[in-house]
Write a protein that holds these residues in place. Structure first.
Motif, PDB file in Angstrom:
ATOM      1  N   VAL A 169       0.820  -1.207   0.000  1.00 58.90           N
ATOM      2  CA  VAL A 169       0.000   0.000   0.000  1.00 58.90           C
ATOM      3  C   VAL A 169       0.858   1.263   0.000  1.00 58.90           C
ATOM      4  O   VAL A 169       0.619   2.198  -0.765  1.00 58.90           O
ATOM      5  N   LEU A 170       1.876   1.296   0.858  1.00 60.42           N
ATOM      6  CA  LEU A 170       2.655   2.523   1.047  1.00 60.42           C
ATOM      7  C   LEU A 170       3.931   2.565   0.226  1.00 60.42           C
ATOM      8  O   LEU A 170       4.354   3.633  -0.214  1.00 60.42           O
ATOM      9  N   GLY A 171       4.567   1.429   0.082  1.00 62.77           N
ATOM     10  CA  GLY A 171       5.853   1.376  -0.585  1.00 62.77           C
ATOM     11  C   GLY A 171       6.979   1.791   0.356  1.00 62.77           C
ATOM     12  O   GLY A 171       6.944   2.870   0.935  1.00 62.77           O
ATOM     13  N   PHE A 172       7.938   0.932   0.590  1.00 62.95           N
ATOM     14  CA  PHE A 172       9.163   1.294   1.310  1.00 62.95           C
ATOM     15  C   PHE A 172      10.243   0.286   0.927  1.00 62.95           C
ATOM     16  O   PHE A 172       9.950  -0.826   0.487  1.00 62.95           O
ATOM     17  N   ASP A 173      11.487   0.699   1.057  1.00 63.93           N
ATOM     18  CA  ASP A 173      12.608  -0.182   0.745  1.00 63.93           C
ATOM     19  C   ASP A 173      12.785  -1.216   1.855  1.00 63.93           C
ATOM     20  O   ASP A 173      12.465  -0.953   3.022  1.00 63.93           O
ATOM     21  N   VAL A 174      13.303  -2.363   1.485  1.00 60.83           N
ATOM     22  CA  VAL A 174      13.537  -3.445   2.443  1.00 60.83           C
ATOM     23  C   VAL A 174      14.958  -3.966   2.285  1.00 60.83           C
ATOM     24  O   VAL A 174      15.436  -4.176   1.164  1.00 60.83           O
ATOM     25  N   THR A 175      15.631  -4.160   3.403  1.00 60.40           N
ATOM     26  CA  THR A 175      16.919  -4.847   3.438  1.00 60.40           C
ATOM     27  C   THR A 175      16.821  -5.975   4.458  1.00 60.40           C
ATOM     28  O   THR A 175      16.394  -5.746   5.597  1.00 60.40           O
ATOM     29  N   VAL A 176      17.193  -7.176   4.049  1.00 57.94           N
ATOM     30  CA  VAL A 176      17.168  -8.334   4.941  1.00 57.94           C
ATOM     31  C   VAL A 176      18.597  -8.656   5.375  1.00 57.94           C
ATOM     32  O   VAL A 176      19.504  -8.739   4.541  1.00 57.94           O
ATOM     33  N   LEU A 177      18.786  -8.814   6.673  1.00 65.65           N
ATOM     34  CA  LEU A 177      20.077  -9.224   7.219  1.00 65.65           C
ATOM     35  C   LEU A 177      20.022 -10.705   7.575  1.00 65.65           C
ATOM     36  O   LEU A 177      19.126 -11.142   8.303  1.00 65.65           O
ATOM     37  N   ASP A 178      20.968 -11.472   7.062  1.00 65.62           N
ATOM     38  CA  ASP A 178      21.113 -12.859   7.496  1.00 65.62           C
ATOM     39  C   ASP A 178      21.886 -12.823   8.811  1.00 65.62           C
ATOM     40  O   ASP A 178      23.104 -12.674   8.846  1.00 65.62           O
ATOM     41  N   ALA A 179      21.119 -12.934   9.891  1.00 65.40           N
ATOM     42  CA  ALA A 179      21.705 -12.861  11.233  1.00 65.40           C
ATOM     43  C   ALA A 179      21.631 -14.227  11.905  1.00 65.40           C
ATOM     44  O   ALA A 179      21.202 -14.351  13.049  1.00 65.40           O
ATOM     45  N   GLY A 180      22.036 -15.257  11.172  1.00 68.44           N
ATOM     46  CA  GLY A 180      22.053 -16.602  11.735  1.00 68.44           C
ATOM     47  C   GLY A 180      20.895 -17.461  11.291  1.00 68.44           C
ATOM     48  O   GLY A 180      20.312 -18.188  12.106  1.00 68.44           O
ATOM     49  N   LEU A 181      20.557 -17.414  10.006  1.00 65.47           N
ATOM     50  CA  LEU A 181      19.475 -18.253   9.495  1.00 65.47           C
ATOM     51  C   LEU A 181      19.857 -19.730   9.579  1.00 65.47           C
ATOM     52  O   LEU A 181      20.993 -20.113   9.288  1.00 65.47           O
ATOM     53  N   ALA A 182      18.867 -20.550   9.936  1.00 63.30           N
ATOM     54  CA  ALA A 182      19.089 -21.990   9.973  1.00 63.30           C
ATOM     55  C   ALA A 182      18.836 -22.631   8.621  1.00 63.30           C
ATOM     56  O   ALA A 182      19.379 -23.700   8.327  1.00 63.30           O
ATOM     57  N   GLU A 183      18.025 -21.995   7.798  1.00 66.23           N
ATOM     58  CA  GLU A 183      17.689 -22.487   6.468  1.00 66.23           C
ATOM     59  C   GLU A 183      17.913 -21.371   5.456  1.00 66.23           C
ATOM     60  O   GLU A 183      17.730 -20.191   5.774  1.00 66.23           O
ATOM     61  N   PRO A 184      18.292 -21.700   4.223  1.00 63.72           N
ATOM     62  CA  PRO A 184      18.541 -20.657   3.229  1.00 63.72           C
ATOM     63  C   PRO A 184      17.263 -19.939   2.821  1.00 63.72           C
ATOM     64  O   PRO A 184      16.168 -20.475   2.942  1.00 63.72           O
ATOM     65  N   THR A 185      17.426 -18.717   2.337  1.00 68.20           N
ATOM     66  CA  THR A 185      16.299 -17.949   1.820  1.00 68.20           C
ATOM     67  C   THR A 185      16.645 -17.455   0.423  1.00 68.20           C
ATOM     68  O   THR A 185      17.812 -17.200   0.108  1.00 68.20           O
ATOM     69  N   ALA A 186      15.614 -17.319  -0.412  1.00 71.13           N
ATOM     70  CA  ALA A 186      15.803 -16.783  -1.758  1.00 71.13           C
ATOM     71  C   ALA A 186      15.793 -15.259  -1.760  1.00 71.13           C
ATOM     72  O   ALA A 186      16.100 -14.644  -2.775  1.00 71.13           O
ATOM     73  N   ALA A 187      15.431 -14.645  -0.644  1.00 73.75           N
ATOM     74  CA  ALA A 187      15.459 -13.187  -0.556  1.00 73.75           C
ATOM     75  C   ALA A 187      16.907 -12.715  -0.560  1.00 73.75           C
ATOM     76  O   ALA A 187      17.773 -13.347   0.056  1.00 73.75           O
ATOM     77  N   PRO A 188      17.198 -11.603  -1.233  1.00 71.00           N
ATOM     78  CA  PRO A 188      18.558 -11.060  -1.161  1.00 71.00           C
ATOM     79  C   PRO A 188      18.862 -10.620   0.260  1.00 71.00           C
ATOM     80  O   PRO A 188      18.026 -10.004   0.920  1.00 71.00           O
ATOM     81  N   THR A 189      20.060 -10.932   0.741  1.00 71.24           N
ATOM     82  CA  THR A 189      20.399 -10.621   2.126  1.00 71.24           C
ATOM     83  C   THR A 189      21.781  -9.986   2.221  1.00 71.24           C
ATOM     84  O   THR A 189      22.634 -10.166   1.349  1.00 71.24           O
TER      85      THR A 189
END
Length: 366
Positions: A70-90
């Motif tokens: 609805v609003l639009g905002f930028d997102v940054t994901v930090l891999d801070a100890g994931l146990a499983e991989p993610t397809a999101a850029p991190t």
């Protein structure tokens, strides 16, 4: 405007009866990875599951994603100890998942992780950031860190009935295993996280500290997990204005005392009531019943919604949940329902325009 999501795991989340962040323990490790994908892409892309509680309550990522649409905002994901991989850029902070806090050391690399996150926060180009988290079991590690720091604050729960006694028992066992008494880590927050915390806490505290010292406006977007982070930041000697934006679902928990947190930690607290009871969709009805409450920067995202636009967000939540396979079983009829759920492009554009100049206080109760 940037939302930063720190995603990680701790074996503490596998302790029976302390988290509802997933339909089963076997899937718990995938929850943060899926949350990141939902926030970035609108649905899981590589994670094998959409995080939904056994009663059908969707992950807060669905709510934050709806606000983003609805609003639009930028997102940054930090891999801070994931146990499983993610397809999101991190942004990879080179963190390992945390261990059970009932072991002697919970986050062996807490100091190095904090320093890497601090450097990231120092380099942020933004004038304002909202920092959220996703880590099952995080309220228990939050209680552990606050006890180690000597902060007398309690935590909420993703469950309708807060298993606070269970969490206290776990924390007491963890303190004993680490050779600590309550308050032994006062003024030494990284020691508290190393012994009793999780990697996401070290990451969020580092980013917040680095950004604050560069003059960035920092909002901790979440509930009592981020109160523990605020305590870590203050115990590290970092002053400056620090905000906490959360939901009315957190403050409805009788264990939570955000007024004391605000006073003790010099926090500017914003509480948003999204009026989910006006929808009745299962996704929002479960929040009204006390599930989930907060997470994935949900409270911070909702605090950005301009006055009068929350109905648009509720409609978009239904859209996102349908995309995620979370169907509404109500008999839908009547023009009032159509008015509640229909989100036109013009309405979305208007909401985005208003959000650019909006402050959280415009519609929040304190």
């Amino acid at each position: 405007m940037r939302v930063i999501l720190a995603a990680g795991a701790t074996e503490t989340g596998l302790i029976d009866g302390i988290s509802a962040a997933g339909a089963s323990p076997a899937l718990l490790g995938h929850t943060p990875s899926a949350d990141a994908e939902i926030l970035v892409y609108g649905q899981p892309t590589a994670a094998p599951v959409t995080p939904v509680s056994p009663t059908g309550c969707p992950t807060p990522a669905a709510i934050t994603r709806a606000v983003r649409e609805v609003l639009g905002f930028d997102v940054t994901v930090l891999d801070a100890g994931l146990a499983e991989p993610t397809a999101a850029p991190t942004v990879d902070l080179e963190a390992d998942p945390g261990t059970d806090i009932r072991e002697r050391i919970a986050v062996p690399d807490a100091t190095d992780l904090y320093e890497r996150a601090y450097a990231f926060g120092q380099d942020l180009p933004d004038e304002r950031v909202l920092i959220g988290e996703t880590i099952p079991g995080g309220t228990t590690t939050a209680l552990g860190v606050m006890r180690a720091l000597g902060e007398p604050l309690e935590v909420s729960s993703s469950l309708p009935e807060n298993p606070l006694e269970r969490k206290r028992t776990v924390v007491n066992e963890g303190l004993t295993a680490s050779g600590l008494a309550p308050g032994d880590c006062a003024g030494s927050p990284l020691e508290a996280i190393r012994a009793m915390g999780d990697p996401v806490q070290a990451a969020v505290a580092g980013v917040a500290a680095g950004a604050l010292e560069r003059g960035v406006r920092v909002t901790l977007a979440g509930g009592t997990q981020l109160v523990a982070v605020a305590a870590a930041v203050r115990h590290a000697g970092i002053d400056g204005p620090l905000e906490l934006a959360t939901t009315s679902f957190v403050t409805a928990d009788p264990a939570v005392d955000l007024e004391s947190a605000s006073e003790n930690l010099d926090l500017i607290v914003t509480v948003t009531d999204p009026e989910f009871e006006r929808s009745g969709h299962v996704s929002m009805a479960r929040y009204c019943a006390g599930e989930a409450k907060e997470g994935v920067a949900m409270g911070g995202a909702l605090s950005l919604v301009p006055a009068g636009e929350m109905a648009t967000v509720r409609g978009r939540i239904e859209t996102v949940c349908t995309r995620l396979g979370i169907e509404d079983e109500r008999e839908r009829s009547g023009s009032s329902l159509e008015n509640e759920t229909e989100t036109t492009a013009a309405t979305v554009d208007d909401a985005r325009s208003r959000a650019n100049s909006n402050h959280p206080e415009d519609h929040a109760s304190r």
